[in-house]
Write a protein that holds these residues in place. Structure first.
Motif, PDB file in Angstrom:
ATOM      1  N   GLY A   1      13.954   7.591   6.303  1.00 46.22           N
ATOM      2  CA  GLY A   1      13.011   6.467   6.172  1.00 46.22           C
ATOM      3  C   GLY A   1      11.481   6.801   6.635  1.00 46.22           C
ATOM      4  N   THR A   2      11.359   7.968   7.422  1.00 46.28           N
ATOM      5  CA  THR A   2      10.073   8.152   7.833  1.00 46.28           C
ATOM      6  C   THR A   2       9.296   9.141   7.007  1.00 46.28           C
ATOM      7  OG1 THR A   2      10.920  10.147   8.910  1.00 46.28           O
ATOM      8  CG2 THR A   2      10.708   8.228  10.196  1.00 46.28           C
ATOM      9  N   GLY A   3      10.070   9.608   5.846  1.00 48.84           N
ATOM     10  CA  GLY A   3       9.527  10.316   4.746  1.00 48.84           C
ATOM     11  C   GLY A   3       8.656   9.561   3.992  1.00 48.84           C
ATOM     12  N   PRO A   4       9.163   8.356   3.547  1.00 50.62           N
ATOM     13  CA  PRO A   4       8.376   7.466   2.535  1.00 50.62           C
ATOM     14  C   PRO A   4       7.410   6.604   3.272  1.00 50.62           C
ATOM     15  CG  PRO A   4      10.666   7.028   2.315  1.00 50.62           C
ATOM     16  CD  PRO A   4      10.450   8.104   3.279  1.00 50.62           C
TER      17      PRO A   4
ATOM     18  N   ALA B   1       4.392   8.907   3.879  1.00 51.86           N
ATOM     19  CA  ALA B   1       3.680   9.239   2.710  1.00 51.86           C
ATOM     20  C   ALA B   1       2.992   8.200   2.171  1.00 51.86           C
ATOM     21  CB  ALA B   1       4.706   9.716   1.469  1.00 51.86           C
ATOM     22  N   ALA B   2       3.431   7.022   2.423  1.00 47.91           N
ATOM     23  CA  ALA B   2       2.565   5.558   2.192  1.00 47.91           C
ATOM     24  C   ALA B   2       1.597   5.273   2.954  1.00 47.91           C
ATOM     25  CB  ALA B   2       3.700   4.492   2.184  1.00 47.91           C
ATOM     26  N   VAL B   3       1.802   5.724   4.169  1.00 47.68           N
ATOM     27  CA  VAL B   3       0.636   5.453   5.178  1.00 47.68           C
ATOM     28  C   VAL B   3      -0.647   6.543   4.851  1.00 47.68           C
ATOM     29  CG1 VAL B   3      -0.294   5.964   7.578  1.00 47.68           C
ATOM     30  CG2 VAL B   3       1.669   4.500   7.108  1.00 47.68           C
ATOM     31  N   ARG B   4      -0.151   7.660   4.422  1.00 46.75           N
ATOM     32  CA  ARG B   4      -1.042   8.670   4.208  1.00 46.75           C
ATOM     33  C   ARG B   4      -1.968   8.334   2.926  1.00 46.75           C
ATOM     34  NH1 ARG B   4      -1.861  14.432   4.265  1.00 46.75           N
ATOM     35  NH2 ARG B   4      -3.603  15.010   3.049  1.00 46.75           N
ATOM     36  N   ARG B   5      -1.098   8.015   1.936  1.00 46.38           N
ATOM     37  CA  ARG B   5      -1.713   7.601   0.730  1.00 46.38           C
ATOM     38  C   ARG B   5      -2.745   6.290   0.911  1.00 46.38           C
ATOM     39  NH1 ARG B   5       1.485   5.506  -5.054  1.00 46.38           N
ATOM     40  NH2 ARG B   5      -0.692   5.261  -6.263  1.00 46.38           N
ATOM     41  N   LEU B   6      -2.348   5.460   1.416  1.00 43.76           N
ATOM     42  CA  LEU B   6      -3.341   3.881   1.730  1.00 43.76           C
ATOM     43  C   LEU B   6      -4.282   4.604   2.597  1.00 43.76           C
ATOM     44  CD1 LEU B   6      -0.487   1.427   2.426  1.00 43.76           C
ATOM     45  CD2 LEU B   6      -1.856   1.906   0.344  1.00 43.76           C
ATOM     46  N   ALA B   7      -4.134   5.289   3.494  1.00 43.37           N
ATOM     47  CA  ALA B   7      -5.361   5.716   4.227  1.00 43.37           C
ATOM     48  C   ALA B   7      -6.273   6.648   3.635  1.00 43.37           C
ATOM     49  CB  ALA B   7      -4.806   6.524   5.672  1.00 43.37           C
ATOM     50  N   THR B   8      -5.812   7.457   2.868  1.00 42.14           N
ATOM     51  CA  THR B   8      -6.866   8.297   2.028  1.00 42.14           C
ATOM     52  C   THR B   8      -7.574   7.681   0.899  1.00 42.14           C
ATOM     53  OG1 THR B   8      -5.148   9.216   0.701  1.00 42.14           O
ATOM     54  CG2 THR B   8      -5.590  10.598   2.758  1.00 42.14           C
ATOM     55  N   GLU B   9      -6.924   6.452   0.538  1.00 42.40           N
ATOM     56  CA  GLU B   9      -7.788   5.542  -0.460  1.00 42.40           C
ATOM     57  C   GLU B   9      -8.727   4.631   0.160  1.00 42.40           C
ATOM     58  OE1 GLU B   9      -4.475   3.783  -2.626  1.00 42.40           O
ATOM     59  OE2 GLU B   9      -3.938   5.643  -3.757  1.00 42.40           O
ATOM     60  N   GLY B  10      -8.545   4.629   1.387  1.00 42.02           N
ATOM     61  CA  GLY B  10      -9.469   3.826   2.144  1.00 42.02           C
ATOM     62  C   GLY B  10      -9.036   2.409   2.627  1.00 42.02           C
ATOM     63  N   LYS B  11      -7.818   2.436   2.264  1.00 39.11           N
ATOM     64  CA  LYS B  11      -7.127   0.965   2.570  1.00 39.11           C
ATOM     65  C   LYS B  11      -6.879   0.862   4.079  1.00 39.11           C
ATOM     66  CE  LYS B  11      -5.883   0.416  -2.217  1.00 39.11           C
ATOM     67  NZ  LYS B  11      -4.663   0.549  -3.175  1.00 39.11           N
TER      68      LYS B  11
ATOM     69  N   ASN C   1      10.855  19.746  -1.507  1.00 45.58           N
ATOM     70  CA  ASN C   1      10.420  19.234  -0.145  1.00 45.58           C
ATOM     71  C   ASN C   1       9.584  17.888  -0.387  1.00 45.58           C
ATOM     72  OD1 ASN C   1      10.053  19.086   2.437  1.00 45.58           O
ATOM     73  ND2 ASN C   1       8.219  20.400   2.537  1.00 45.58           N
ATOM     74  N   TRP C   2      10.426  16.863  -0.768  1.00 48.86           N
ATOM     75  CA  TRP C   2       9.494  15.566  -1.285  1.00 48.86           C
ATOM     76  C   TRP C   2       8.585  15.173  -0.176  1.00 48.86           C
ATOM     77  CZ3 TRP C   2      15.036  14.507  -2.939  1.00 48.86           C
ATOM     78  CH2 TRP C   2      15.301  14.732  -4.601  1.00 48.86           C
ATOM     79  N   TRP C   3       9.342  15.045   1.154  1.00 49.34           N
ATOM     80  CA  TRP C   3       8.378  14.481   2.273  1.00 49.34           C
ATOM     81  C   TRP C   3       8.134  15.596   3.267  1.00 49.34           C
ATOM     82  CZ3 TRP C   3      12.771  11.142   1.275  1.00 49.34           C
ATOM     83  CH2 TRP C   3      12.767  10.116   0.463  1.00 49.34           C
ATOM     84  N   ASP C   4       6.981  15.966   3.444  1.00 44.95           N
ATOM     85  CA  ASP C   4       6.603  16.813   4.510  1.00 44.95           C
ATOM     86  C   ASP C   4       5.659  15.922   5.541  1.00 44.95           C
ATOM     87  OD1 ASP C   4       5.287  18.901   6.108  1.00 44.95           O
ATOM     88  OD2 ASP C   4       4.985  20.045   4.915  1.00 44.95           O
ATOM     89  N   ASN C   5       6.450  15.474   6.550  1.00 46.39           N
ATOM     90  CA  ASN C   5       5.717  14.425   7.573  1.00 46.39           C
ATOM     91  C   ASN C   5       4.736  15.056   8.100  1.00 46.39           C
ATOM     92  OD1 ASN C   5       7.345  12.412   6.259  1.00 46.39           O
ATOM     93  ND2 ASN C   5       8.754  12.659   8.248  1.00 46.39           N
ATOM     94  N   CYS C   6       4.591  16.545   8.660  1.00 48.76           N
ATOM     95  CA  CYS C   6       3.651  17.077   9.390  1.00 48.76           C
ATOM     96  C   CYS C   6       2.540  17.277   8.431  1.00 48.76           C
ATOM     97  CB  CYS C   6       4.117  18.330   9.630  1.00 48.76           C
ATOM     98  SG  CYS C   6       5.315  18.347  11.064  1.00 48.76           S
ATOM     99  N   SER C   7       2.493  17.402   6.972  1.00 49.11           N
ATOM    100  CA  SER C   7       1.360  17.308   6.226  1.00 49.11           C
ATOM    101  C   SER C   7       0.804  16.230   6.283  1.00 49.11           C
ATOM    102  CB  SER C   7       1.900  18.020   4.965  1.00 49.11           C
ATOM    103  OG  SER C   7       2.069  19.123   5.163  1.00 49.11           O
TER     104      SER C   7
END
Length: 163
Positions: A20-23, A26-36, A68-74
């Motif tokens: 569950g750390t993958g999604p 990924a969700a945190v990265r997406r929201l943060a890069t969208e400025g949310k 490699n759906w989830w690359d947490n390091c990236s």
């Protein structure tokens, strides 16, 4: 949670455990890069990347057939600087080596981050008092701005937040 329930984004903390750390990352990265705004991320027994995890468990050939759906390091390498991060990973984890958690922590660009890597914590010890203490210390330092009921929801019933 923000749109449907009206919670401020800075009060929403993502919690991922194991796969569950993958999604969650990924969700945190997406929201943060969208400025949310994001209140934080707790990663319990995380993996560095899905490909690396599969390689460790089944060898290189298996890793080639698993995407490699989830690359947490990236996901935590850029764009998440303002998101508070807590990584909890025990040395006694026999499913995902704690080196994954340590590598994820060392590569994360989060300004406010905390790594908790106890020797006696295994993969499925969700209610470990030491892990609960690490969460408590984070909340007491006000790295995360979240309501105490969220701790109960996470299963840490012995954690109390004092102002």
């Amino acid at each position: 949670v923000v749109e449907e329930l009206g919670f401020p984004g800075e009060e929403v903390v993502f919690y991922g455990r194991s796969i569950g750390t993958g999604p969650a990352c990924a969700a945190v990265r997406r929201l943060a890069t969208e400025g949310k705004p994001v209140g934080g991320l707790v990663a319990y027994a995380p993996f560095a990347s899905l490909r690396r995890l599969v390689t460790a468990m089944a060898g290189g050939i298996a890793a080639e057939v698993v995407p490699n759906w989830w690359d947490n390091c990236s996901a935590l390498s850029a764009g998440v600087e303002e998101v508070p991060l807590l990584i909890i990973h025990g040395a006694s984890d026999r499913i995902i080596s704690w080196q994954h958690g340590k590598d994820l922590f060392s590569g994360a660009v989060n300004i406010h981050k905390c790594g908790y890597f106890p020797m006696a914590l295994g993969h499925n010890q969700l209610h470990n008092p030491e892990a609960a203490q690490a969460v408590r210390r984070l909340f007491q330092r006000k790295i995360f701005n979240i309501l105490p009921p969220a701790l109960e929801w996470l299963g840490h019933k012995d954690v109390q937040v004092t102002q």
